[in-house]
Design a protein around this motif. Sequence first.
Motif, mmCIF file in Angstrom:
data_model
loop_
_atom_site.group_PDB
_atom_site.id
_atom_site.type_symbol
_atom_site.label_atom_id
_atom_site.label_comp_id
_atom_site.label_asym_id
_atom_site.label_seq_id
_atom_site.Cartn_x
_atom_site.Cartn_y
_atom_site.Cartn_z
ATOM 1 N N SER A 3 -11.714 0.155 6.407
ATOM 2 C CA SER A 3 -11.047 -0.218 7.646
ATOM 3 C C SER A 3 -9.558 -0.048 7.402
ATOM 4 C CB SER A 3 -11.361 -1.669 7.992
ATOM 5 O OG SER A 3 -10.665 -2.530 7.114
ATOM 6 N N LYS A 8 -9.301 -0.129 1.842
ATOM 7 C CA LYS A 8 -9.431 1.261 1.435
ATOM 8 C C LYS A 8 -10.647 1.423 0.542
ATOM 9 C CE LYS A 8 -4.706 2.188 2.186
ATOM 10 N NZ LYS A 8 -3.580 3.023 1.839
ATOM 11 N N VAL A 9 -11.317 2.504 0.724
ATOM 12 C CA VAL A 9 -12.493 2.807 -0.083
ATOM 13 C C VAL A 9 -12.299 4.220 -0.629
ATOM 14 C CG1 VAL A 9 -15.001 3.090 -0.073
ATOM 15 C CG2 VAL A 9 -13.933 1.347 1.369
ATOM 16 N N PRO A 10 -12.433 4.420 -1.956
ATOM 17 C CA PRO A 10 -12.893 3.502 -3.012
ATOM 18 C C PRO A 10 -11.953 2.317 -3.279
ATOM 19 C CG PRO A 10 -12.676 5.793 -3.841
ATOM 20 C CD PRO A 10 -12.100 5.759 -2.486
ATOM 21 N N HIS A 11 -12.560 1.280 -3.848
ATOM 22 C CA HIS A 11 -11.817 0.134 -4.366
ATOM 23 C C HIS A 11 -11.326 0.537 -5.753
ATOM 24 C CE1 HIS A 11 -12.304 -4.079 -6.387
ATOM 25 N NE2 HIS A 11 -11.114 -4.014 -5.842
ATOM 26 N N ILE A 12 -10.047 0.888 -5.836
ATOM 27 C CA ILE A 12 -9.496 1.374 -7.101
ATOM 28 C C ILE A 12 -8.353 0.471 -7.520
ATOM 29 C CG2 ILE A 12 -8.283 3.249 -8.285
ATOM 30 C CD1 ILE A 12 -9.623 5.242 -6.496
ATOM 31 N N TRP A 29 -6.745 -2.985 -10.060
ATOM 32 C CA TRP A 29 -6.960 -4.233 -10.791
ATOM 33 C C TRP A 29 -7.182 -5.358 -9.810
ATOM 34 C CZ3 TRP A 29 -6.663 -4.272 -16.258
ATOM 35 C CH2 TRP A 29 -6.294 -3.035 -16.825
ATOM 36 N N ASN A 30 -8.281 -6.067 -10.007
ATOM 37 C CA ASN A 30 -8.625 -7.175 -9.128
ATOM 38 C C ASN A 30 -9.172 -8.314 -9.985
ATOM 39 O OD1 ASN A 30 -9.256 -8.717 -6.841
ATOM 40 N ND2 ASN A 30 -10.041 -6.956 -5.707
ATOM 41 N N CYS A 54 -13.183 0.732 -10.089
ATOM 42 C CA CYS A 54 -13.080 2.072 -9.519
ATOM 43 C C CYS A 54 -14.450 2.423 -8.932
ATOM 44 C CB CYS A 54 -12.682 3.058 -10.611
ATOM 45 S SG CYS A 54 -12.190 4.646 -9.973
ATOM 46 N N TYR A 104 -12.915 -8.321 -2.186
ATOM 47 C CA TYR A 104 -12.384 -7.080 -1.633
ATOM 48 C C TYR A 104 -12.954 -6.935 -0.219
ATOM 49 C CZ TYR A 104 -10.380 -2.435 -1.424
ATOM 50 O OH TYR A 104 -9.609 -1.357 -1.063
ATOM 51 N N LEU A 157 -6.982 -7.257 -4.467
ATOM 52 C CA LEU A 157 -6.576 -6.087 -5.230
ATOM 53 C C LEU A 157 -5.063 -6.121 -5.436
ATOM 54 C CD1 LEU A 157 -7.679 -3.417 -6.389
ATOM 55 C CD2 LEU A 157 -7.102 -2.358 -4.219
ATOM 56 N N ARG A 164 -0.437 -1.373 -8.002
ATOM 57 C CA ARG A 164 -0.347 -0.782 -9.350
ATOM 58 C C ARG A 164 1.010 -0.142 -9.629
ATOM 59 N NH1 ARG A 164 -4.727 3.499 -8.732
ATOM 60 N NH2 ARG A 164 -4.654 2.879 -6.551
ATOM 61 N N GLN A 199 -14.337 8.668 -6.636
ATOM 62 C CA GLN A 199 -13.423 7.772 -7.342
ATOM 63 C C GLN A 199 -12.649 8.482 -8.449
ATOM 64 O OE1 GLN A 199 -16.763 7.710 -7.967
ATOM 65 N NE2 GLN A 199 -16.499 8.345 -10.091
ATOM 66 N N GLY A 204 -10.698 10.741 -3.523
ATOM 67 C CA GLY A 204 -10.759 9.291 -3.671
ATOM 68 C C GLY A 204 -9.394 8.650 -3.616
ATOM 69 N N GLU A 205 -8.369 9.467 -3.751
ATOM 70 C CA GLU A 205 -7.021 8.934 -3.828
ATOM 71 C C GLU A 205 -6.026 10.075 -3.586
ATOM 72 O OE1 GLU A 205 -5.420 5.418 -6.753
ATOM 73 O OE2 GLU A 205 -6.451 7.097 -7.666
ATOM 74 N N THR A 262 -0.023 6.603 4.443
ATOM 75 C CA THR A 262 -0.872 5.414 4.273
ATOM 76 C C THR A 262 -1.466 4.981 5.619
ATOM 77 O OG1 THR A 262 1.008 3.892 4.437
ATOM 78 C CG2 THR A 262 0.324 4.510 2.224
ATOM 79 N N VAL A 281 -4.692 7.570 6.465
ATOM 80 C CA VAL A 281 -5.918 7.691 5.670
ATOM 81 C C VAL A 281 -6.403 6.324 5.209
ATOM 82 C CG1 VAL A 281 -5.353 10.001 4.830
ATOM 83 C CG2 VAL A 281 -4.674 8.015 3.464
ATOM 84 N N SER A 282 -7.697 6.248 4.895
ATOM 85 C CA SER A 282 -8.216 4.972 4.397
ATOM 86 C C SER A 282 -8.611 5.062 2.931
ATOM 87 C CB SER A 282 -9.383 4.504 5.248
ATOM 88 O OG SER A 282 -10.402 5.461 5.182
ATOM 89 N N ILE A 283 -7.969 5.960 2.204
ATOM 90 C CA ILE A 283 -8.126 5.985 0.744
ATOM 91 C C ILE A 283 -6.787 5.567 0.141
ATOM 92 C CG2 ILE A 283 -9.971 7.702 0.678
ATOM 93 C CD1 ILE A 283 -7.887 9.848 0.063
ATOM 94 N N PRO A 284 -6.799 5.092 -1.118
ATOM 95 C CA PRO A 284 -5.541 4.638 -1.730
ATOM 96 C C PRO A 284 -4.507 5.760 -1.868
ATOM 97 C CG PRO A 284 -7.447 3.907 -3.016
ATOM 98 C CD PRO A 284 -7.964 4.860 -1.994
ATOM 99 N N VAL A 285 -3.239 5.378 -1.741
ATOM 100 C CA VAL A 285 -2.140 6.335 -1.857
ATOM 101 C C VAL A 285 -1.188 5.864 -2.961
ATOM 102 C CG1 VAL A 285 -0.150 7.376 -0.688
ATOM 103 C CG2 VAL A 285 -2.280 6.969 0.580
ATOM 104 N N ALA A 317 3.404 0.395 2.547
ATOM 105 C CA ALA A 317 1.984 0.105 2.288
ATOM 106 C C ALA A 317 1.322 1.007 1.247
ATOM 107 C CB ALA A 317 1.181 0.115 3.587
ATOM 108 N N ASP A 371 -0.400 1.900 -2.254
ATOM 109 C CA ASP A 371 -1.281 1.093 -3.095
ATOM 110 C C ASP A 371 -0.780 1.059 -4.530
ATOM 111 O OD1 ASP A 371 -3.743 0.656 -1.235
ATOM 112 O OD2 ASP A 371 -3.065 2.715 -0.946
#
Lengths: 202, 255
Positions: free
Chosen positions: A111, A115-119, A121-122, A146, A165, B2, B5, B123, B171-172, B196, B199-203, B223, B225
């Motif tokens: 959503s 974000k997916v994947p969950h990448i 540190w959690n 990951c 998450y 989360l 990083r 991933q 995945g990113e 950001t 897209v709904s993947i990490p950046v 925003a 990641d």
Amino acid sequence: MIAIIDYGMGNLHSVRKAFERMGAETIISNHPNELKKVEKIVLPGVGSFGDAVQALRKYGLEEVIYQHIQEKKPFLGICLGMHILLEASQESEAVAGLGIIPGVVKKFEASSHLKVPHIGWNQINFRRLNCPLFKGVDDASSVYFCHSYFAQPKDNMVIAATTDYGIEFCSILWKDNIFATQFHPEKSQQVGLKIIENFVTL
Amino acid sequence: MLTKRIIPCLDIKDGRVVKGVKFEGLRDAGNPVEVAKVYDQQQADELVFLDITASYQKRKTLVSLVEKIAQNIFMPFTVGGGITGLQDIRDLLNAGADKVSINTQAVKYPQLISEAAGKFGSQCIVVAIDAKRITTKSKCLKWQVFIHGGRTPTELEAVEWAKEVARLGAGEILLTSIDADGTKNGYDLELTSAVTGAVSIPVIASGGAGKKEHFYDVLTKAAADAALAASLFHYQTLTIPEIKKYLREKGVLVR
């Protein structure tokens, strides 16, 4: 002796290296006869659920894992190696899992907030404080994740730790001699190495 | 929750770190294995290695280097540079990389993204996008994608390309602003926000980090990641623990 199962699903060297750093004697193997003799088994895995289960079956390792667990010997699944223990996964619906832990593997729903994947540190939030993997590890420690899918066991009692998450999912599973982590302890610096050490010294 | 990083990046050529690294007490500051260990000790959240070597023979050096690094650190690391196909990816993952970063070849042959994601999982597939601001008369901001280490312009617009790589299964995204890179004037917040938000993947934001505030801005206002930096960390202008302490005090979730 700890065996790390090699079934063609990703690199195993970093897993092995982490176990050796924590004093374990390890072998990397996919031979049923060799695996039957070891005290502990580690099942890592990167890739897709269906490929992984099929690879295990191809090497004749499903029986080895059942037997190992039945003999009450310690078992550790990592990431995909955790998923495989369940009955099925949304990732590969046509392929059944090992069904050792009742429940299914689901995908995170992406959503604008998630974000997916969950990448990254959690934190792991302890549910069952007596889990042997927690010795010397602080509640709410951060570890490296990951993944896009997570395990949803039917029995809440097998959930030793959860992670937030979007939802609270099972990040450490523990049932008797069966342990599994959704995160990568071998990539989680001191905290991860401590968890590995706890498994090694079981 | 989360955490955000902080990621140091090393540029590697012929198996050596090429951007200056000035760690005190390191026997060999150009040796990537030694540098990686230092960042591991500093609790970097991840490492990125970008190989800028071209030839095939030298790429084998990279694979053996990745093996050596993997044996010495217990944190995730991404390797990029010169990846042309599935075999390159497999070699790097088998050598111990956790993720690979694809740039030029993703533009030339976008199917590689979906093939790689299907084979190895989303991933571990990072798509690197090098983007440069386009001056237009309209108020709508746009950025052009460049390949070959920023030397060759393409016809792709960065935000649109980001959406496409996400759709293909990346995945990113490792997003570098060519305009900001090396300036130390801060990340390109508009570019990062635009991506950001799309897209709904990490950046991972890259290019322009010069002070602590820049990390705060890109991780909150834009925003992102994750925030990546190279020379800032190499020269110890700022250390990773200093940045994290600052971010924590400002209420940003870090490890």
